[in-house]
Design an enzyme around this catalytic site. Structure first.
Site, short mmCIF file in Angstrom:
data_model
loop_
_atom_site.label_atom_id
_atom_site.label_comp_id
_atom_site.label_asym_id
_atom_site.label_seq_id
_atom_site.Cartn_x
_atom_site.Cartn_y
_atom_site.Cartn_z
N ARG A 95 0.83 -1.20 0.00
CA ARG A 95 0.00 0.00 0.00
C ARG A 95 0.87 1.26 0.00
O ARG A 95 0.53 2.27 -0.60
CB ARG A 95 -0.93 -0.01 1.21
CG ARG A 95 -1.96 -1.14 1.18
CD ARG A 95 -2.89 -1.07 2.39
NE ARG A 95 -3.86 -2.15 2.39
CZ ARG A 95 -3.70 -3.28 3.06
NH1 ARG A 95 -2.61 -3.48 3.77
NH2 ARG A 95 -4.64 -4.21 3.03
N ASP A 155 -9.79 -4.35 8.18
CA ASP A 155 -8.83 -5.28 8.78
C ASP A 155 -9.42 -5.91 10.05
O ASP A 155 -9.25 -7.11 10.29
CB ASP A 155 -7.54 -4.55 9.14
CG ASP A 155 -6.96 -3.77 7.98
OD1 ASP A 155 -5.98 -4.21 7.38
OD2 ASP A 155 -7.52 -2.70 7.67
N ARG A 158 -11.92 -8.46 9.06
CA ARG A 158 -11.24 -9.71 8.67
C ARG A 158 -10.76 -10.48 9.90
O ARG A 158 -10.87 -11.71 9.95
CB ARG A 158 -10.04 -9.37 7.78
CG ARG A 158 -10.41 -8.87 6.39
CD ARG A 158 -9.20 -8.27 5.67
NE ARG A 158 -9.51 -7.98 4.28
CZ ARG A 158 -8.84 -7.12 3.53
NH1 ARG A 158 -7.81 -6.45 4.05
NH2 ARG A 158 -9.18 -6.91 2.27
N HIS A 182 -3.02 0.96 8.18
CA HIS A 182 -3.76 0.01 7.34
C HIS A 182 -2.75 -0.53 6.34
O HIS A 182 -2.62 -0.04 5.23
CB HIS A 182 -4.91 0.71 6.62
CG HIS A 182 -5.61 -0.15 5.60
ND1 HIS A 182 -6.15 -1.37 5.90
CD2 HIS A 182 -5.84 0.05 4.27
CE1 HIS A 182 -6.70 -1.89 4.80
NE2 HIS A 182 -6.50 -1.05 3.81
#
Length: 322
Positions: A95, A155, A158, A182
């Protein structure tokens, strides 16, 4: 142009960026019933118009809503402005690798928003979300409470899902957070994780799981690598984050004051100052109401500080170069 001239419409949302994340978020929000008006904006006007038409054709099976393609003048009275525009994450790319490309894109988007003196909540979803939320705060001049990122809401979702699978229990009864960046330096808050108030390790033992260290490492890695695994298989992630966007919007529109691990500016917390990252925060109609002082173990604080330092180094490099 002022708020009296253009009062906020609490039932209006704007989405900037009609790629897979933007269009999936629009679809989730259309089904939510939270809004009666949604404007879609994209550099490719045809794409925005096509998405608006496609979504509108599903309205006979949903609730009445005005969905249309527009431009920046249409965002002035939106209660929430969702920004999903940016370059997509490619296989093998972190990212943070995206940062230079997407900061450049934000330098064209955020001033357009700021120049219209919008008074709604600015919700950043584009990656890397922490750096881009920091960028949006700096470029917009908006109060920090009104500029938030989707952060580690997905997240944490998840994390709960995988814990639910591991423990054979409804993931909605699991209370656990992923915090920090993140991205690759995020961390799981095991010290405060529980299942309906039962500490996570006690519940694990109740379900016959005794290898806590092994399970913790495996589950954490699975959470951290989830996006990479999905991107490798299908090229992009968008459904999960669309549901996270919907959840954040619910808390804002309904003034729920829900505790969500969104990205926000952090000042003097856990030895961290002047950087955006995810911590559990109370989210309501004014955006971030307060960061929740979550108890962390010394090891977790150290990892959180390392995550913050990673983000600070990137932010300093980007804005020094600028």
């Amino acid at each position: 142009m002022n708020r009296k001239e253009y009062p906020i419409n609490p039932l209006k949302i704007a989405i900037i960026g009609c790629g897979m994340v933007g269009s999936s978020s629009a679809f989730a929000l259309m089904q939510s019933g939270l809004f009666s008006e949604m404007v879609l904006i994209d550099a490719n006007r045809d794409r925005a118009e096509g998405e608006a038409m496609d979504l509108s054709h599903g309205l006979p099976f949903a609730r009445p809503m005005n969905i249309y393609a527009g431009d920046y003048d249409d965002i002035v009275n939106a209660a929430i402005i969702v920004v999903t525009a940016g370059a997509a994450q490619k296989p093998g790319e972190t990212r943070l690798d995206l940062v230079r490309k997407n900061v450049a894109i934000f330098k064209s988007i955020i001033p357009e928003i700021a120049s219209r003196q919008c008074e709604g909540i600015l919700l950043i979803v584009s990656n890397p979300v922490d750096i881009l939320t920091y960028t949006a705060i700096r470029l917009s001049g908006f109060p920090e409470n009104r500029v938030i990122g989707s952060g580690t809401v997905l997240d944490s979702g998840r994390f709960k899902y995988l814990l639910g699978q591991h423990l054979s229990v409804d993931s909605r009864n699991i209370h656990a957070f992923i915090i920090g960046e993140h991205g690759d330096s995020e961390l799981a808050v095991w010290s405060g994780a529980s299942v309906s108030g039962v500490p996570i390790h006690d519940f694990c033992e109740m379900r016959g799981h005794m290898d806590h260290d092994g399970a913790m490492e495996r589950l954490y890695q699975d959470v951290k690598d989830s996006a990479y695994a999905i991107i490798k298989r299908k090229g992009a992630t968008y459904y999960g984050v669309a549901m996270a966007v919907r959840r954040i919007c619910e808390s804002i529109v309904r003034d729920e004051k829900s505790v969500l691990p969104i990205s926000s500016m952090v000042h003097h917390k856990y030895g961290i100052d002047d950087i955006v990252l995810s911590l559990p925060a109370i989210v309501g109609s004014e955006g971030v109401e307060a960061i929740v002082p979550t108890p962390l173990s010394p090891e977790e604080i150290q990892k959180l500080q390392a995550s913050a330092n990673t983000l600070k180094a990137v932010a300093e490099e980007v804005f020094t170069d600028a």
